[in-house]
Scaffold this motif. Structure first.
Motif, PDB file in Angstrom:
ATOM      1  N   ILE A   9      45.606  10.589  -7.301  1.00  0.00           N
ATOM      2  CA  ILE A   9      46.000  11.417  -8.460  1.00  0.00           C
ATOM      3  C   ILE A   9      47.510  11.261  -8.726  1.00  0.00           C
ATOM      4  CG2 ILE A   9      46.305  13.807  -9.268  1.00  0.00           C
ATOM      5  CD1 ILE A   9      43.691  14.488  -7.741  1.00  0.00           C
ATOM      6  N   LEU A  10      48.314  11.339  -7.653  1.00  0.00           N
ATOM      7  CA  LEU A  10      49.773  11.274  -7.830  1.00  0.00           C
ATOM      8  C   LEU A  10      50.202   9.953  -8.462  1.00  0.00           C
ATOM      9  CD1 LEU A  10      51.079  12.797  -4.466  1.00  0.00           C
ATOM     10  CD2 LEU A  10      51.150  13.815  -6.750  1.00  0.00           C
ATOM     11  N   SER A  11      49.714   8.844  -7.880  1.00  0.00           N
ATOM     12  CA  SER A  11      50.178   7.546  -8.342  1.00  0.00           C
ATOM     13  C   SER A  11      49.611   7.194  -9.722  1.00  0.00           C
ATOM     14  CB  SER A  11      49.778   6.491  -7.317  1.00  0.00           C
ATOM     15  OG  SER A  11      50.249   5.249  -7.694  1.00  0.00           O
ATOM     16  N   PHE A  12      48.343   7.519  -9.918  1.00  0.00           N
ATOM     17  CA  PHE A  12      47.711   7.218 -11.209  1.00  0.00           C
ATOM     18  C   PHE A  12      48.414   8.020 -12.312  1.00  0.00           C
ATOM     19  CE2 PHE A  12      43.158   6.590 -13.139  1.00  0.00           C
ATOM     20  CZ  PHE A  12      43.705   5.756 -14.093  1.00  0.00           C
ATOM     21  N   SER A  13      48.750   9.304 -12.025  1.00  0.00           N
ATOM     22  CA  SER A  13      49.420  10.134 -13.037  1.00  0.00           C
ATOM     23  C   SER A  13      50.797   9.563 -13.352  1.00  0.00           C
ATOM     24  CB  SER A  13      49.595  11.577 -12.546  1.00  0.00           C
ATOM     25  OG  SER A  13      48.362  12.089 -12.147  1.00  0.00           O
ATOM     26  N   VAL A  37      41.995   2.320 -29.994  1.00  0.00           N
ATOM     27  CA  VAL A  37      41.448   1.824 -28.727  1.00  0.00           C
ATOM     28  C   VAL A  37      42.427   2.122 -27.584  1.00  0.00           C
ATOM     29  CG1 VAL A  37      40.454  -0.152 -27.527  1.00  0.00           C
ATOM     30  CG2 VAL A  37      40.277  -0.013 -30.007  1.00  0.00           C
ATOM     31  N   GLY A  38      43.708   1.828 -27.829  1.00  0.00           N
ATOM     32  CA  GLY A  38      44.728   2.047 -26.796  1.00  0.00           C
ATOM     33  C   GLY A  38      44.809   3.511 -26.405  1.00  0.00           C
ATOM     34  N   HIS A  39      44.795   4.390 -27.410  1.00  0.00           N
ATOM     35  CA  HIS A  39      44.886   5.829 -27.099  1.00  0.00           C
ATOM     36  C   HIS A  39      43.635   6.310 -26.360  1.00  0.00           C
ATOM     37  CE1 HIS A  39      48.056   6.197 -30.493  1.00  0.00           C
ATOM     38  NE2 HIS A  39      48.567   5.828 -29.336  1.00  0.00           N
ATOM     39  N   THR A  40      42.487   5.705 -26.697  1.00  0.00           N
ATOM     40  CA  THR A  40      41.259   6.099 -25.986  1.00  0.00           C
ATOM     41  C   THR A  40      41.356   5.696 -24.508  1.00  0.00           C
ATOM     42  OG1 THR A  40      40.056   5.689 -28.022  1.00  0.00           O
ATOM     43  CG2 THR A  40      38.725   5.971 -26.070  1.00  0.00           C
ATOM     44  N   ALA A  95      41.849   7.621 -19.030  1.00  0.00           N
ATOM     45  CA  ALA A  95      42.604   7.647 -17.763  1.00  0.00           C
ATOM     46  C   ALA A  95      42.900   9.104 -17.399  1.00  0.00           C
ATOM     47  CB  ALA A  95      43.890   6.851 -17.907  1.00  0.00           C
ATOM     48  N   ALA A  96      43.276   9.907 -18.415  1.00  0.00           N
ATOM     49  CA  ALA A  96      43.555  11.328 -18.149  1.00  0.00           C
ATOM     50  C   ALA A  96      42.272  12.034 -17.691  1.00  0.00           C
ATOM     51  CB  ALA A  96      44.115  11.989 -19.403  1.00  0.00           C
ATOM     52  N   LEU A  97      41.137  11.631 -18.281  1.00  0.00           N
ATOM     53  CA  LEU A  97      39.850  12.236 -17.891  1.00  0.00           C
ATOM     54  C   LEU A  97      39.512  11.902 -16.431  1.00  0.00           C
ATOM     55  CD1 LEU A  97      37.578  13.867 -19.220  1.00  0.00           C
ATOM     56  CD2 LEU A  97      36.456  11.727 -19.824  1.00  0.00           C
ATOM     57  N   ILE A  98      39.840  10.682 -16.011  1.00  0.00           N
ATOM     58  CA  ILE A  98      39.599  10.274 -14.617  1.00  0.00           C
ATOM     59  C   ILE A  98      40.432  11.160 -13.684  1.00  0.00           C
ATOM     60  CG2 ILE A  98      39.974   8.387 -12.955  1.00  0.00           C
ATOM     61  CD1 ILE A  98      39.368   6.444 -15.311  1.00  0.00           C
ATOM     62  N   ILE A  99      41.695  11.395 -14.069  1.00  0.00           N
ATOM     63  CA  ILE A  99      42.563  12.252 -13.237  1.00  0.00           C
ATOM     64  C   ILE A  99      41.988  13.673 -13.206  1.00  0.00           C
ATOM     65  CG2 ILE A  99      44.889  13.255 -13.056  1.00  0.00           C
ATOM     66  CD1 ILE A  99      45.886  10.552 -14.286  1.00  0.00           C
ATOM     67  N   TYR A 139      31.034   9.569 -13.720  1.00  0.00           N
ATOM     68  CA  TYR A 139      32.406   9.177 -13.353  1.00  0.00           C
ATOM     69  C   TYR A 139      32.570   7.651 -13.389  1.00  0.00           C
ATOM     70  CZ  TYR A 139      36.570   8.206 -10.738  1.00  0.00           C
ATOM     71  OH  TYR A 139      37.791   7.697 -10.374  1.00  0.00           O
ATOM     72  N   LEU A 140      31.582   6.944 -12.787  1.00  0.00           N
ATOM     73  CA  LEU A 140      31.678   5.480 -12.737  1.00  0.00           C
ATOM     74  C   LEU A 140      31.736   4.872 -14.142  1.00  0.00           C
ATOM     75  CD1 LEU A 140      29.228   4.479  -9.866  1.00  0.00           C
ATOM     76  CD2 LEU A 140      31.666   3.960 -10.011  1.00  0.00           C
ATOM     77  N   HIS A 141      30.981   5.460 -15.078  1.00  0.00           N
ATOM     78  CA  HIS A 141      30.979   4.897 -16.427  1.00  0.00           C
ATOM     79  C   HIS A 141      32.234   5.272 -17.212  1.00  0.00           C
ATOM     80  CE1 HIS A 141      26.932   3.942 -15.160  1.00  0.00           C
ATOM     81  NE2 HIS A 141      27.023   2.933 -16.011  1.00  0.00           N
ATOM     82  N   VAL A 142      32.824   6.449 -16.918  1.00  0.00           N
ATOM     83  CA  VAL A 142      34.110   6.768 -17.554  1.00  0.00           C
ATOM     84  C   VAL A 142      35.134   5.728 -17.098  1.00  0.00           C
ATOM     85  CG1 VAL A 142      36.010   8.437 -17.662  1.00  0.00           C
ATOM     86  CG2 VAL A 142      33.652   9.253 -17.743  1.00  0.00           C
ATOM     87  N   LEU A 143      35.089   5.412 -15.821  1.00  0.00           N
ATOM     88  CA  LEU A 143      36.059   4.462 -15.265  1.00  0.00           C
ATOM     89  C   LEU A 143      35.776   3.018 -15.704  1.00  0.00           C
ATOM     90  CD1 LEU A 143      38.343   3.637 -13.364  1.00  0.00           C
ATOM     91  CD2 LEU A 143      36.809   3.882 -11.443  1.00  0.00           C
ATOM     92  N   LEU A 144      34.500   2.593 -15.559  1.00  0.00           N
ATOM     93  CA  LEU A 144      34.210   1.160 -15.721  1.00  0.00           C
ATOM     94  C   LEU A 144      33.847   0.760 -17.154  1.00  0.00           C
ATOM     95  CD1 LEU A 144      32.202   0.905 -12.414  1.00  0.00           C
ATOM     96  CD2 LEU A 144      34.430  -0.121 -12.828  1.00  0.00           C
TER      97      LEU A 144
END
Ligand code: HEM
Length: 396
Positions: free
Chosen positions: A257-261, A277-280, A285-289, A312-317
């Motif tokens: 969480i720390l490093s990703f944020s 697309v970029g903003h999504t 990324a914020a949703l993953i955190i 979670y996996l589909h939000v990420l991948l």
């Protein structure tokens, strides 16, 4: 002819094939499938083709592109060979996963676990790539992107140890499903949280350029590298893990969480990605955190629970990873095509939120599994459009 154009086309084709397989899974939940299909095998075929041919080659192509930005790099042909063999093996593994899963296949008098054997060969091509990459001499080691790439590749190699562990374990006399499951999940979490996240952040940093950050650039990647190795207990059966494993997993989550944020904050500040697309990508990324924070805070959420895990996996991948890759590679594609892909991915994610068990039941539409199936087909259509576009425009 751009250098990696054909390989990118094959990678995108793999996405289409793997996405059709995901659609088949949803179809099979509603309508009867021919007897030769089993859900577990369809899931294996889908996830392995995505990992082998959709996640690895595009990240590697973008890495080489970045290294060669300032001129020619030695051994470009070797990289091409390596990636071609990697993709070929990925395709070869697909029918074995689809029809046999990890079960042995009879060939003459022998019974061979062909899917597992081909997966082992795919991992050897990762070592081949890492070897080619690390022996490059003309590297600009000062860039953040570079550091992230080094860390991402290191973590990919570490993740593969888990997968080898499972194979070797099968030949021992120890009969413990927990140890085997722990090794499988070690591979999965180090691959997704380490290799994928560090790789994507690296390729976005490659676009953003350099960054002024005083406390030390190790903060960009070290916590993700170590954290990704610590969180696998979350995927195990909750009642089986010891308090020490649990606290290690929590510590791993906090590190990520720390490093990703930190990465996300600085990338947004630098406007590294722009447009819808970029903003999504940043939003996901914020949703993953947010997901990770929810797992750390005291509540009843267990990240390994099946529906939450799939979401979670589909939000990420499908979300964060795939949209970033499309945005970075398809730079000349008409915006509406990339927006359609983004919209289709967001709809798949929304449909998975609805069946996660955390969505108010009054807001779940009737026939939700029918809609889940329909929505699962949308990324296929959007990806076919992008694929057709690759015959008009040259990418990488
Ligand atoms: C293109 C749209 C996609 C669709 C329609 C889709 C559909 C599915 C379905 C139906 C499952 C089985 C769910 C279950 O067990 O209940 C699944 C699992 C999985 N998918 Fe996808 N998927 C998509 C994209 C992706 C992408 C892009 C990746 C990776 C790059 C991916 C990786 C996985 C993994 C690893 C699993 C296994 C989860 C587990 O059981 O541990 N999927 N997907």
């Amino acid at each position: 002819m751009k250098r990696f154009h054909r390989l990118w086309q094959l990678s995108l084709f793999s996405f289409i094939l793997a996405a059709i397989t995901g659609f088949l899974y949803r179809y099979g939940m509603l309508y009867p499938l021919p007897e030769l299909f089993h859900f577990a095998n369809i899931r294996h075929a889908h996830s392995h083709l995505m990992f082998f041919n959709w996640v690895c080659p595009p990240l590697m192509i973008l890495m080489i592109q970045h290294l060669s930005k300032n001129g020619k790099i030695d051994g470009l042909k070797s990289f091409k060979w390596c990636l071609s063999v990697m993709i070929l093996l990925g395709f070869l593994s697909y029918p074995f996963f689809l029809f046999y899963g990890y079960q042995p296949v009879s060939i003459g008098s022998a019974n061979l676990p062909l899917a597992a054997i081909i997966s082992g060969l795919v991992m050897i091509t990762w070592y081949w790539f890492a070897w080619l990459y690390f022996k490059l001499e003309e590297r600009d080691s000062a860039s953040v992107a570079h550091m992230m790439f080094d860390a991402a590749l290191l973590v990919l190699l570490i993740s593969s140890l888990g997968a080898w562990g499972v194979s070797i374990f099968q030949f021992t006399t120890i009969d413990s499903p927990q140890v085997s499951s722990a090794m499988t999940h070690f591979f999965l979490s180090v691959f997704t949280e380490g290799w994928t996240i560090l790789g994507v952040l690296g390729v976005i940093w490659a676009k953003a350029g350099s960054v002024e950050f005083k406390p030390g650039t190790g903060w960009f990647w070290m916590p993700i590298l170590f954290g990704s190795m610590m969180i696998f207990p979350f995927s195990l059966t909750q009642s089986l893990i010891t308090p020490a494993m649990l606290y290690t997993a929590y510590a791993g989550l906090i590190l990520i969480i720390l490093s990703f944020s930190l990465n996300l904050y600085l990338l947004i500040k630098q406007k590294a990605l722009k447009g819808f697309v970029g903003h999504t990508v940043f939003f996901l990324a914020a949703l993953i955190i947010f997901f990770k924070l929810a797992a750390v805070l005291p509540n009843d959420i267990w990240p390994g629970e099946h529906s939450l895990r799939v979401l979670y996996l589909h939000v990420l991948l499908l979300g964060f990873f795939s949209l970033a890759i499309i945005e970075l590679i398809h730079q000349n594609t008409p915006q509406w095509m990339k927006k359609s892909f983004t919209g289709s991915a967001l709809l798949v994610i929304l449909s998975l939120i609805m069946v996660s068990g955390y969505w108010p039941s009054v807001l779940v539409p009737p026939n939700i599994f029918f809609w889940l199936m329909v929505v699962a087909g949308l990324p296929v259509v959007a990806a076919v459009l992008l694929w057709i576009d690759t015959f008009r425009n040259q990418y990488h």
